[in-house]
Motif scaffolding. Sequence first.
Motif, PDB file in Angstrom:
ATOM      1  N   ASP A   1       0.864  -1.187   0.000  1.00 50.40           N
ATOM      2  CA  ASP A   1       0.000   0.000   0.000  1.00 50.40           C
ATOM      3  C   ASP A   1       0.901   1.237   0.000  1.00 50.40           C
ATOM      4  OD1 ASP A   1      -1.744   2.119   0.533  1.00 50.40           O
ATOM      5  OD2 ASP A   1      -3.080   0.878   1.746  1.00 50.40           O
ATOM      6  N   HIS A   2       1.148   1.778  -1.189  1.00 53.20           N
ATOM      7  CA  HIS A   2       2.085   2.901  -1.326  1.00 53.20           C
ATOM      8  C   HIS A   2       1.543   4.160  -0.662  1.00 53.20           C
ATOM      9  CE1 HIS A   2       4.965   0.823  -3.910  1.00 53.20           C
ATOM     10  NE2 HIS A   2       3.935   0.315  -4.582  1.00 53.20           N
ATOM     11  N   ASP A   3       0.238   4.381  -0.734  1.00 53.76           N
ATOM     12  CA  ASP A   3      -0.309   5.596  -0.118  1.00 53.76           C
ATOM     13  C   ASP A   3      -0.169   5.543   1.401  1.00 53.76           C
ATOM     14  OD1 ASP A   3      -1.990   8.134  -0.340  1.00 53.76           O
ATOM     15  OD2 ASP A   3      -3.184   6.918   1.048  1.00 53.76           O
ATOM     16  N   TYR A   4      -0.366   4.372   1.990  1.00 50.97           N
ATOM     17  CA  TYR A   4      -0.198   4.249   3.443  1.00 50.97           C
ATOM     18  C   TYR A   4       1.257   4.511   3.832  1.00 50.97           C
ATOM     19  CZ  TYR A   4       0.040   2.252   8.110  1.00 50.97           C
ATOM     20  OH  TYR A   4       0.269   2.077   9.453  1.00 50.97           O
ATOM     21  N   LEU A   5       2.190   3.994   3.025  1.00 53.52           N
ATOM     22  CA  LEU A   5       3.606   4.255   3.291  1.00 53.52           C
ATOM     23  C   LEU A   5       3.914   5.759   3.208  1.00 53.52           C
ATOM     24  CD1 LEU A   5       5.240   1.313   1.318  1.00 53.52           C
ATOM     25  CD2 LEU A   5       5.187   1.589   3.806  1.00 53.52           C
ATOM     26  N   ARG A   6       3.264   6.432   2.247  1.00 56.10           N
ATOM     27  CA  ARG A   6       3.460   7.873   2.127  1.00 56.10           C
ATOM     28  C   ARG A   6       2.976   8.594   3.393  1.00 56.10           C
ATOM     29  NH1 ARG A   6       1.126  10.237  -3.212  1.00 56.10           N
ATOM     30  NH2 ARG A   6      -0.784   9.393  -2.326  1.00 56.10           N
ATOM     31  N   ALA A   7       1.842   8.145   3.933  1.00 51.53           N
ATOM     32  CA  ALA A   7       1.341   8.744   5.176  1.00 51.53           C
ATOM     33  C   ALA A   7       2.348   8.563   6.304  1.00 51.53           C
ATOM     34  CB  ALA A   7      -0.007   8.122   5.548  1.00 51.53           C
ATOM     35  N   LEU A   8       2.958   7.373   6.392  1.00 51.29           N
ATOM     36  CA  LEU A   8       3.975   7.131   7.424  1.00 51.29           C
ATOM     37  C   LEU A   8       5.198   8.015   7.216  1.00 51.29           C
ATOM     38  CD1 LEU A   8       3.988   3.245   7.933  1.00 51.29           C
ATOM     39  CD2 LEU A   8       2.675   4.979   9.154  1.00 51.29           C
TER      40      LEU A   8
END
Length: 500
Positions: free
Chosen positions: A454-461
């Motif tokens: 999940d690239h978007d979740y990684l971006r949030a982190l």
Amino acid sequence: MTDSSQPRQFSDQEQVRRQSREALEASGINPYPYAWPVSDHVAPVVEGFDETAPTKVVFMAGRLMSRRIMGKASFFDLQDATGRMQVYVRRDDMPDGFYNEIFKRHIHIGDIVGVEGHVFRTRMGEVTVHASKLELLAKALRPLPIVKEQEGTVFDEVTEKEFRYRQRYVDLTVNPHVREVFVQRARMITAIRKFLDEQGFIEVETPVLQPVYGGASARPFKTHHNALDMPLYMRIADELYLKRCIAGGFDGVYEIAKDFRNEGLSRFHNPEFTMLELYVAFKDYVWMMDLVEELIESVATTLHGSTRVQWGEEEISFERPWPRIPFFEAIEKKTGHNLYQQSQDTILEVADSLDIETSSSMGIGKLLDEIFGAAVEPDLIQPAFITDYPLELSPLAKQHRSQEGLVERFEMFAGGKELCNAFSELNDPDDQRRRFEEQLRLRKGGDLEAMQMDHDYLRALEYGMPPNAGLGVGVDRLAMLMTNQRSIRDVILFPLMRPD
């Protein structure tokens, strides 16, 4: 499967009821009128009856469940959402011809009726409504499977599970105790919300349709968005979106919502189920254990007036504190094998020795989970926390602060089943990326329940998410325990069934 294209053949009783409907319509009576001015319900009327008080006129409505016709007068039982009571109908109190031509001939058991009258007590001591007006509100065209009792023996009881789940509307009508289960379930969810709201947590809503599913190890239901011409997935968990809220600045958020997993049916699994998920910033899994104890103890006390709950022949006590047992210690106690940091081959040998079915796609985490499920879980009747899981089983949890190869995770068990799952949540984006990559490796090896990237979740982190503790509670399983039901289908109003 039933062939719906063929016209249904009506039974003799159904034909009689349809003929009665036609006769009512011919008499100018609408068998399905629009409303009735209900002002009173059975339980309060019966419990509040006072013979010394002035005569009270009531307006009630419900289903006619039995009747006893005795010439110029009759009794019938009226059932509403609160209970059942007797109604007395006398010919001379009704409009001309109504008693003999309408009530006796065309009103049947199962019909829904409205009653106006005054309350009195019969010579037999039963609180009863003396009807001055009776109106048909809905004509039942199918006869109910009415339960009968004679000299303490029950006849025609609706107990067949398949029928009850498929036709829950009948089950609710003829088995009032089933309605009470769902009233208790509703009270339980209200108690959970009240507890969390009083802690200052915010209830939010996250997407059911997701472009990337995650937050759990499960297979999803897949659909397609026509306008955007893209695949979407029914969520298998709320977790990753709720943690995005924590990254966005909320201190504590929760959601009580439906999740969907494309898996088999069992006493403990329904593909559509209800979860509570909670995430609280700046807390860890130790803090969350304390909160779970307080939450479940509060729910039990709200529903039962006690921390003690009956579960079959067992009495479960939710009084705090509960035992906290490390994962590998629990397995060693039951099997005699210390599997901490053992090789996959060694763990596989132990699984084989316990006659646990395995496959080549299983990694260390899956094997350990199967061993735990077979050897430990069934005996966890009283509430207990199992803590400090292997990293391979927990791709979203923080590494243990003092023990290599473990994560800060707990599951809470009671009644021999998992009820809660919680972590000190992983917030290192690079560590999370490596965990996702390992999940992709497992997926390529045949594990179809492994998580996606999940690239978007990684971006949030990468923008920064504070340390936080997360919790998931199986609402249906908790309802099973709180209402003493042995199947998840008994606490879901309309469970998924195979086609009949």
